[in-house]
Design a protein around this motif. Structure first.
Motif, PDB file in Angstrom:
ATOM      1  N   GLU A   6       0.564  -0.980  -0.239  1.00 51.09           N
ATOM      2  CA  GLU A   6       0.447  -0.026  -0.045  1.00 51.09           C
ATOM      3  C   GLU A   6       0.993   0.958   0.218  1.00 51.09           C
ATOM      4  N   SER A   7       0.071   2.767  -0.403  1.00 54.02           N
ATOM      5  CA  SER A   7       0.982   4.003  -0.485  1.00 54.02           C
ATOM      6  C   SER A   7       0.093   4.330  -0.476  1.00 54.02           C
ATOM      7  N   GLY A   8       0.280   5.684  -0.368  1.00 57.07           N
ATOM      8  CA  GLY A   8      -0.555   7.147  -0.596  1.00 57.07           C
ATOM      9  C   GLY A   8      -0.883   7.174   0.647  1.00 57.07           C
ATOM     10  N   GLY A   9      -0.608   6.993   1.816  1.00 63.46           N
ATOM     11  CA  GLY A   9      -1.658   7.277   2.977  1.00 63.46           C
ATOM     12  C   GLY A   9      -0.516   8.811   3.685  1.00 63.46           C
ATOM     13  N   GLY A  10      -1.159   9.620   4.389  1.00 64.61           N
ATOM     14  CA  GLY A  10      -0.613  10.617   5.305  1.00 64.61           C
ATOM     15  C   GLY A  10      -1.404  11.867   6.295  1.00 64.61           C
ATOM     16  N   CYS A  22      -2.802   0.279  -3.815  1.00 65.56           N
ATOM     17  CA  CYS A  22      -2.213  -0.804  -3.579  1.00 65.56           C
ATOM     18  C   CYS A  22      -2.153  -1.657  -4.473  1.00 65.56           C
ATOM     19  N   ALA A  23      -0.099  -2.053  -4.158  1.00 68.61           N
ATOM     20  CA  ALA A  23       0.328  -2.520  -5.543  1.00 68.61           C
ATOM     21  C   ALA A  23       0.534  -4.510  -6.097  1.00 68.61           C
ATOM     22  N   ALA A  24      -0.239  -5.304  -6.770  1.00 65.79           N
ATOM     23  CA  ALA A  24      -0.018  -6.360  -6.224  1.00 65.79           C
ATOM     24  C   ALA A  24       1.052  -7.542  -6.775  1.00 65.79           C
ATOM     25  N   THR A  77      -2.770  -3.057  -9.925  1.00 66.65           N
ATOM     26  CA  THR A  77      -3.277  -2.227  -8.819  1.00 66.65           C
ATOM     27  C   THR A  77      -4.645  -1.653  -8.670  1.00 66.65           C
ATOM     28  N   VAL A  78      -5.107  -2.164  -7.098  1.00 68.98           N
ATOM     29  CA  VAL A  78      -6.313  -1.153  -6.485  1.00 68.98           C
ATOM     30  C   VAL A  78      -6.379   0.034  -5.868  1.00 68.98           C
ATOM     31  N   TYR A  79      -7.110   0.865  -5.984  1.00 70.64           N
ATOM     32  CA  TYR A  79      -6.920   1.751  -5.946  1.00 70.64           C
ATOM     33  C   TYR A  79      -8.521   2.273  -4.366  1.00 70.64           C
ATOM     34  N   ALA A  96      -5.939  -6.216   0.875  1.00 67.44           N
ATOM     35  CA  ALA A  96      -6.035  -7.315   1.136  1.00 67.44           C
ATOM     36  C   ALA A  96      -6.437  -8.238  -0.205  1.00 67.44           C
ATOM     37  N   LYS A  97      -6.733  -9.238  -0.317  1.00 68.08           N
ATOM     38  CA  LYS A  97      -6.837 -10.099  -1.493  1.00 68.08           C
ATOM     39  C   LYS A  97      -8.161 -11.362  -0.568  1.00 68.08           C
TER      40      LYS A  97
END
Length: 124
Positions: A6-10, A22-24, A77-79, A96-97
């Motif tokens: 995951e990324s993009g939080g802040g 979320c890069a899978a 990727t899921v957003y 999660a998957k």
């Protein structure tokens, strides 16, 4: 081996927006349903949104109309687009998957792989 990152939080002010990614890897992403959960301090992990392999989406009532889940199969990727954020949205957000062959997945038990989480903090 399955990996979800995951990324993009802040940190954002109330009313603001963030787009979580979320890069899978390690599985056939286009055939998998995916979901987002969140966990605030001292609380249980709760369902936020999910998207099926075919693109059907489901949302928790608390985020309906404010959050949008989407996927890009070409990028694996899921957003999660989060708008009109509130202080009560503050939590660690996890992607999660979904376990194979499940049609709907709202419980943590319905998911077999998890990312490490990304922190979202909404100030009032």
């Amino acid at each position: 081996q399955v990996h979800l990152v995951e990324s993009g939080g802040g940190l954002v002010q109330a009313g603001g927006s963030l787009r979580l990614s979320c890069a899978a890897s390690g599985f056939t992403f286009s055939s998998a349903s995916m979901g987002w959960f969140r966990q605030a301090p001292g609380k249980e992990r709760e369902f936020v949104a999910s998207i099926s392999w075919s693109g059907s989406t489901y949302y928790a009532d608390s985020v309906k109309g404010r959050f949008t889940i989407s996927r890009d199969n070409a990028k694996n990727t899921v957003y999660l687009q989060t708008n009109s954020l509130k202080p009560e949205d503050t939590a660690v957000y996890y992607c999660a998957k979904v376990r194979p062959r499940l049609q709907v997945a709202f419980s943590t038990h319905d998911y077999d792989y998890w990312g490490q989480g990304t922190q979202v903090t909404v100030s009032s």
